[in-house]
Design a protein around this motif. Structure first.
Motif, PDB file in Angstrom:
ATOM      1  N   LYS A   1      -4.035   4.131   0.281  1.00 47.81           N
ATOM      2  CA  LYS A   1      -2.675   4.685   0.266  1.00 47.81           C
ATOM      3  C   LYS A   1      -1.889   4.060  -0.881  1.00 47.81           C
ATOM      4  O   LYS A   1      -2.304   3.054  -1.469  1.00 47.81           O
ATOM      5  CB  LYS A   1      -1.976   4.428   1.604  1.00 47.81           C
ATOM      6  N   GLU A   2      -0.752   4.672  -1.201  1.00 48.38           N
ATOM      7  CA  GLU A   2       0.082   4.138  -2.279  1.00 48.38           C
ATOM      8  C   GLU A   2       0.645   2.768  -1.912  1.00 48.38           C
ATOM      9  O   GLU A   2       0.939   2.519  -0.742  1.00 48.38           O
ATOM     10  CB  GLU A   2       1.254   5.098  -2.553  1.00 48.38           C
TER      11      GLU A   2
ATOM     12  N   ASN B   1      14.249   0.791  -0.761  1.00 48.89           N
ATOM     13  CA  ASN B   1      14.269   1.463  -2.061  1.00 48.89           C
ATOM     14  C   ASN B   1      13.679   0.529  -3.109  1.00 48.89           C
ATOM     15  O   ASN B   1      13.882  -0.693  -3.056  1.00 48.89           O
ATOM     16  CB  ASN B   1      15.700   1.837  -2.456  1.00 48.89           C
ATOM     17  N   TRP B   2      12.985   1.118  -4.060  1.00 53.94           N
ATOM     18  CA  TRP B   2      12.331   0.333  -5.106  1.00 53.94           C
ATOM     19  C   TRP B   2      12.729   0.848  -6.488  1.00 53.94           C
ATOM     20  O   TRP B   2      12.816   2.057  -6.700  1.00 53.94           O
ATOM     21  CB  TRP B   2      10.803   0.420  -4.987  1.00 53.94           C
TER      22      TRP B   2
ATOM     23  N   GLU C   1      10.345  -0.868   4.903  1.00 55.85           N
ATOM     24  CA  GLU C   1      10.913   0.313   4.244  1.00 55.85           C
ATOM     25  C   GLU C   1      12.107  -0.102   3.399  1.00 55.85           C
ATOM     26  O   GLU C   1      12.986  -0.838   3.850  1.00 55.85           O
ATOM     27  CB  GLU C   1      11.359   1.327   5.302  1.00 55.85           C
TER      28      GLU C   1
ATOM     29  N   GLU D   1      12.708   4.960  -6.135  1.00 51.45           N
ATOM     30  CA  GLU D   1      12.059   5.686  -5.049  1.00 51.45           C
ATOM     31  C   GLU D   1      12.227   4.928  -3.731  1.00 51.45           C
ATOM     32  O   GLU D   1      12.153   3.700  -3.708  1.00 51.45           O
ATOM     33  CB  GLU D   1      10.563   5.879  -5.319  1.00 51.45           C
ATOM     34  N   LYS D   2      12.447   5.705  -2.664  1.00 53.26           N
ATOM     35  CA  LYS D   2      12.454   5.125  -1.329  1.00 53.26           C
ATOM     36  C   LYS D   2      11.057   5.240  -0.746  1.00 53.26           C
ATOM     37  O   LYS D   2      10.440   6.306  -0.788  1.00 53.26           O
ATOM     38  CB  LYS D   2      13.459   5.823  -0.418  1.00 53.26           C
ATOM     39  N   LYS D   3      10.531   4.153  -0.212  1.00 50.67           N
ATOM     40  CA  LYS D   3       9.193   4.137   0.364  1.00 50.67           C
ATOM     41  C   LYS D   3       9.268   3.708   1.827  1.00 50.67           C
ATOM     42  O   LYS D   3      10.009   2.788   2.172  1.00 50.67           O
ATOM     43  CB  LYS D   3       8.289   3.156  -0.395  1.00 50.67           C
ATOM     44  N   ASN D   4       8.507   4.391   2.655  1.00 54.15           N
ATOM     45  CA  ASN D   4       8.356   3.949   4.035  1.00 54.15           C
ATOM     46  C   ASN D   4       7.628   2.611   4.065  1.00 54.15           C
ATOM     47  O   ASN D   4       6.984   2.217   3.078  1.00 54.15           O
ATOM     48  CB  ASN D   4       7.578   4.983   4.845  1.00 54.15           C
TER      49      ASN D   4
ATOM     50  N   TRP E   1       7.459  -3.585  -9.073  1.00 56.13           N
ATOM     51  CA  TRP E   1       8.300  -2.986  -8.041  1.00 56.13           C
ATOM     52  C   TRP E   1       9.368  -3.984  -7.630  1.00 56.13           C
ATOM     53  O   TRP E   1       9.057  -5.061  -7.089  1.00 56.13           O
ATOM     54  CB  TRP E   1       7.469  -2.592  -6.827  1.00 56.13           C
TER      55      TRP E   1
END
Length: 285
Positions: free
Chosen positions: A180-181, A222-223, A220, A133-136, A279
């Protein structure tokens, strides 16, 4: 295979500089990763710290030189980076169990540690559940400790940091900040240099930071997010090693320049069905 080849080239660099100053940063560049991640990966894959591996290789070479009886003990000590006979004697005995002088005698029993060579071993006996997943970027708030004694020596102290945090009542405070996540108590490791790193026990939040806490911005990226099931800390330690030794070499990804994150959810961490996440920051090769 390219990643494994780069690791082996890093080992070759170390081997070629056993009698010189070994630049860990240079070895990490050859391995295509940060100095911090190179040392962590090496320990997981070799089951020995990088510093201990280098010491073993130097003392293996030193033992061979001593048995040739062509150089003085002091000269051999200097050759392998020891400026005093006392320091060399201590290092030699820790590996071989005898003094350098005793190693010269006929029949002396010595140990030999050959160079390491990494290969891919496909096991596949137990699945690993993960998602990419890509996370901000997001902000974490919590407490941190700064470690300076080397990667492996310092990581041995992290469980005491968690114990201290639990005893202080920090965890409920972090849970109240969480908005928040990822929705869990976070263990976040941020590298500062080849030896130093900061470890945060924190929560992801947009709320104001309490005066006694610190904040950090996760960039930001990818994880690769792995599910971990089992009693802590054994389950997560085992998973982290499997990620490095089994998943990463054949994944098509490599370490990104971002922190490692552990996400601990509510529940009984001593239970065999406790769930948490690891992660891993990644980029495409």
């Amino acid at each position: 295979m390219e990643w494994i080849n780069c690791l082996n080239k890093a080992i070759q660099y170390i081997e070629e500089h056993l009698i010189d100053e070994i630049e860990i940063e240079k070895a990490a560049q050859i391995a295509l990763c940060s100095t911090f991640h190179f040392q962590r990966m090496f320990s997981y894959m070799a089951d020995v710290t990088l510093s201990e591996y280098i010491r073993r290789r130097r003392m293996t070479k030193a033992a061979s030189d001593l048995q040739k009886k062509t150089n003085k003990v002091l000269d051999i000590a200097l050759k392998y980076g020891y400026e005093s006979p006392t320091a060399f004697n201590r290092a030699f005995q820790s590996i071989h169990g005898i003094t350098p002088s005793a190693a010269r005698k006929s029949g002396a029993v010595l140990k030999s540690y050959p160079p390491i060579s990494f290969t891919i071993s496909i096991k596949g006996d137990t699945e690993m559940n993960y998602k990419i997943e890509k996370k901000n970027s997001f902000r974490i708030v919590g407490v941190k400790e700064h470690y300076t004694e080397g990667i492996d020596q310092s990581f041995a102290k992290v469980p005491m940091f968690w114990h201290k945090a639990g005893q202080s009542g920090l965890i409920p405070s972090l849970c109240s900040l969480m908005d928040k996540e990822p929705f869990g108590v976070l263990g976040v490791c941020t590298s500062a240099s080849n030896k130093d790193f900061d470890y945060y026990i924190a929560a992801a939040t947009d709320k104001p930071s309490p005066s006694q806490m610190e904040e950090f911005i996760i960039p930001e990226t990818n994880w690769a997010i792995f599910e971990c099931i089992g009693a802590m800390p054994q389950a997560i330690q085992k998973l982290q090693k499997r990620i490095i030794t089994e998943w990463l070499p054949t994944s098509g990804y490599e370490y990104a320049n971002a922190p490692d994150i552990e996400v601990y959810f509510d529940g009984d961490q001593s239970s065999e069905d406790y769930k948490c996440e690891v992660w891993l920051p990644i980029i495409k090769k």
